[in-house]
Design a protein around this motif. Sequence first.
Motif, mmCIF file in Angstrom:
data_model
loop_
_atom_site.group_PDB
_atom_site.id
_atom_site.type_symbol
_atom_site.label_atom_id
_atom_site.label_comp_id
_atom_site.label_asym_id
_atom_site.label_seq_id
_atom_site.Cartn_x
_atom_site.Cartn_y
_atom_site.Cartn_z
ATOM 1 N N TYR A 87 0.820 -1.211 0.000
ATOM 2 C CA TYR A 87 0.000 0.000 0.000
ATOM 3 C C TYR A 87 0.857 1.266 0.000
ATOM 4 C CZ TYR A 87 -4.198 2.749 0.458
ATOM 5 O OH TYR A 87 -5.205 3.627 0.197
ATOM 6 N N TYR A 91 0.958 3.874 -3.062
ATOM 7 C CA TYR A 91 0.578 5.256 -2.762
ATOM 8 C C TYR A 91 1.704 6.208 -3.174
ATOM 9 C CZ TYR A 91 -1.265 9.262 -0.253
ATOM 10 O OH TYR A 91 -1.763 10.499 0.049
ATOM 11 N N PHE A 201 -6.792 11.291 3.895
ATOM 12 C CA PHE A 201 -6.414 9.924 3.565
ATOM 13 C C PHE A 201 -7.387 8.934 4.200
ATOM 14 C CE2 PHE A 201 -4.279 5.976 4.641
ATOM 15 C CZ PHE A 201 -3.905 5.556 3.379
ATOM 16 N N VAL A 202 -7.697 9.148 5.472
ATOM 17 C CA VAL A 202 -8.545 8.205 6.198
ATOM 18 C C VAL A 202 -9.980 8.215 5.663
ATOM 19 C CG1 VAL A 202 -9.565 7.689 8.450
ATOM 20 C CG2 VAL A 202 -7.148 8.301 8.275
ATOM 21 N N THR A 205 -9.254 8.753 0.597
ATOM 22 C CA THR A 205 -8.374 7.893 -0.193
ATOM 23 C C THR A 205 -8.503 6.426 0.211
ATOM 24 O OG1 THR A 205 -6.868 9.771 -0.231
ATOM 25 C CG2 THR A 205 -6.032 7.686 -1.064
ATOM 26 N N LEU A 206 -8.415 6.170 1.514
ATOM 27 C CA LEU A 206 -8.440 4.783 1.969
ATOM 28 C C LEU A 206 -9.758 4.080 1.609
ATOM 29 C CD1 LEU A 206 -6.704 2.692 3.378
ATOM 30 C CD2 LEU A 206 -7.699 3.388 5.550
ATOM 31 N N SER A 209 -9.941 3.310 -2.002
ATOM 32 C CA SER A 209 -8.987 2.341 -2.548
ATOM 33 C C SER A 209 -9.272 0.930 -2.034
ATOM 34 C CB SER A 209 -7.550 2.749 -2.193
ATOM 35 O OG SER A 209 -7.380 2.763 -0.793
ATOM 36 N N MET A 210 -10.319 0.798 -1.184
ATOM 37 C CA MET A 210 -10.642 -0.519 -0.618
ATOM 38 C C MET A 210 -10.882 -1.607 -1.667
ATOM 39 S SD MET A 210 -9.936 -0.736 2.328
ATOM 40 C CE MET A 210 -10.468 -2.281 3.023
ATOM 41 N N VAL A 213 -7.615 -3.000 -2.344
ATOM 42 C CA VAL A 213 -7.086 -3.736 -1.195
ATOM 43 C C VAL A 213 -7.741 -5.118 -1.111
ATOM 44 C CG1 VAL A 213 -6.994 -3.798 1.323
ATOM 45 C CG2 VAL A 213 -6.518 -1.662 0.111
#
Lengths: 289, 365
Positions: A87, A91, A201-202, A205-206, A209-210, A213
């Motif tokens: 990750y 990133y 980000f939290v 973005t995160l 992007s799941m 992931v």
Amino acid sequence: MRLATRNRLSSGGVLSLPLVWTFLFLFIPYAILFIYSFWEKKFPTFVPAFQFGNYLELMVDPQYVRVLLRTIKIAGLVSLLSLLLAYPYAYFLVHKVKRPGVKLVLYMAVVLPLWVSYLLRAYTWKTILGTQGILNSFLVSTGILSEPSSVFLYNQTAMVVTLTYVFIPFMVMPIYAALEKIPGSLTEASRDLGMSAIQTFVRVTLPLSMPGVIAGFTMTFCLSFGDFIAPFLVGGPDGMMIANVIATQFGAALNWPLGSALALVMLVIVLTIITLSDRLQGVGRGKYA
Amino acid sequence: MSEVIRIENLRKEFGDVIGVADVSLSIERGEYVTLLGPSGCGKSTLLRMIGGFEAPTSGTIWLDGEDVTDLPPNQRAVNMVFQDYALFPHMTVGQNVGYGLRVSGTPRAEIKPRVAETLSLVGLTDKADTSPAELSGGQRQRVALARAIVRHPKVLLLDEPLSALDANLREQMQVELRNLHNKVGLTFIMVTHDQSEALVMSDRVVVMRDGRVSQTGDPVSLYDAPANSYVADFIGATNLFASPVKASNGKIFVSCFGQELEIDHPAVDGVPAAERLFGFRPEKARLVRANGSVPQGNLLKGRLENVLYHGAMIRSVVVVGEGRILVDTLLDDTFDPARHAGTGDEVFVDIDPHKIMPFARDGAS
Ligand SMILES: Nc1ncnc2c1ncn2[C@@H]1O[C@H](COP(=O)(O)OP(=O)(O)OP(=O)(O)O)[C@@H](O)[C@H]1O
Ligand SMILES: [Mg+2]
């Protein structure tokens, strides 16, 4: 008119080839395994039967459950370690590397090893971790160790390291793709609305992007779950994974029925994971409006 | 009125490319200002520097008396409506609008009513629990607006907010945006490359060219008194021609594609000069049929090449010497189609000497 007919014919041909392929080399072998899994072991080989003894043995004999749990643990650790490494790397590639040439080189550095034989890549770690290996030479030459140590090889840590190295491209690729797809204006909008870089980000973005992931986790998990080369090369006595057990049943133990039952249990587990991951993807998937 | 934004010598270079070249600008509280110019002139870059998304190469931005040049976007009391709306796809409309309130210290209990209030302001009361993906373009636009104004920013930035909408919706949203501006009383800075949009919507238009401000003014003064030929040509249509200035008998004459025209404009000083640029608006001229005789007036003789129908008016294209002159005629009750010239006819263009505007040759002023 004639053109349309020909198009339909050719598209039928294009479609039917993979179908035939799948049928011949996937469905039929599994059907055979399914049938075998009800057969009975009769020394020295096995005979046709219809009974659930093999499945019962898998549940009752603790050694199979132990191997299965160990396999899940190792596959889980490999996926987790891959995620933790992949990750930040993806990133960094997407957001920090500005020059397209550099980006390509760094991306290829991850993907290119896939062109090298799997066996070779796994074997590399044997030469790194072994008593004659690079790690030991380094530690001895710097005086940290007085003599080469064998603790690095033939254990579960060595397996996790090796499998992570081998399968990490499958984590980097989907995460990179997912991060790349997030429009830059979304993170800018989040900053604009008062969020710090970390909060952005939290919260943006995160979550977005799941899907990458989840896809990466599924692939690395399933690939290492079914691996039997790394245990064989660097695993040692307590490193046997479920695929090794299956290989033994079809080989030395000459117990195809039990091996088939095990293989089917494995298939069910993998299919369950893929289905779950698909569900999760559906939940997490946001369409970019 | 007081100044809410002051920009001093703001400059942005991207390597060798100069995005914005030493722009200075002052914006009053409550103003609706548009940045207008062709593609690549630096409008977005200027707006993004105000928002904090581009770091200026040099220069200063003052927001309400505070130097914000080096502050990150989240520490500036400005909000932006992005060209692609930038709605968070993993949140509902309500969550999108409430997003900016979660950090600004707004008590949780207050967020919901504020979101609802703002959504009703843009006419989307019933969409709070919808996903942005299920909305139409115009509705997304409104959500983006609501999300940006819910924080009551000192300045609202809009980067081509209407460019993704079709023509009808666009006109409707122009009115809505203007109404919203009147209602909330915020300062709006909007980027557009559509000159009619800029004229319709703004209190003040900043016309940009190659990273610089070419002219700043309210729509009426920009249209009636463009500072240079570039602005004259970009805002509305202008018949431009180059000519030396000639004085005789106390009158001043210029030559338009080989034919002499009298000009009587305070800015033309009557001293015979080298070539300069002149121009007049198509609707200030009048088309007269030849009918064998020469009518009275300040005339150009030509041939009617084409008539373009625009609904409320027609635009006649007249070939005069080497050039083409546009003449707009309003289609009101006094218009008689039978008396209007047909294509190929000999015609005269009559233009009031006061209506011909002089410009410096290089367009600098
Ligand atoms: N990130 C960047 N990197 C390099 N050059 C840039 C960058 N952003 C803008 N530019 C350049 O700066 C100049 C101004 O760009 P800007 O986007 O501000 O134009 P604009 O007036 O908004 O145009 P448009 O109407 O096409 O959006 C252009 O020449 C553009 O190529
Ligand atoms: Mg732009």
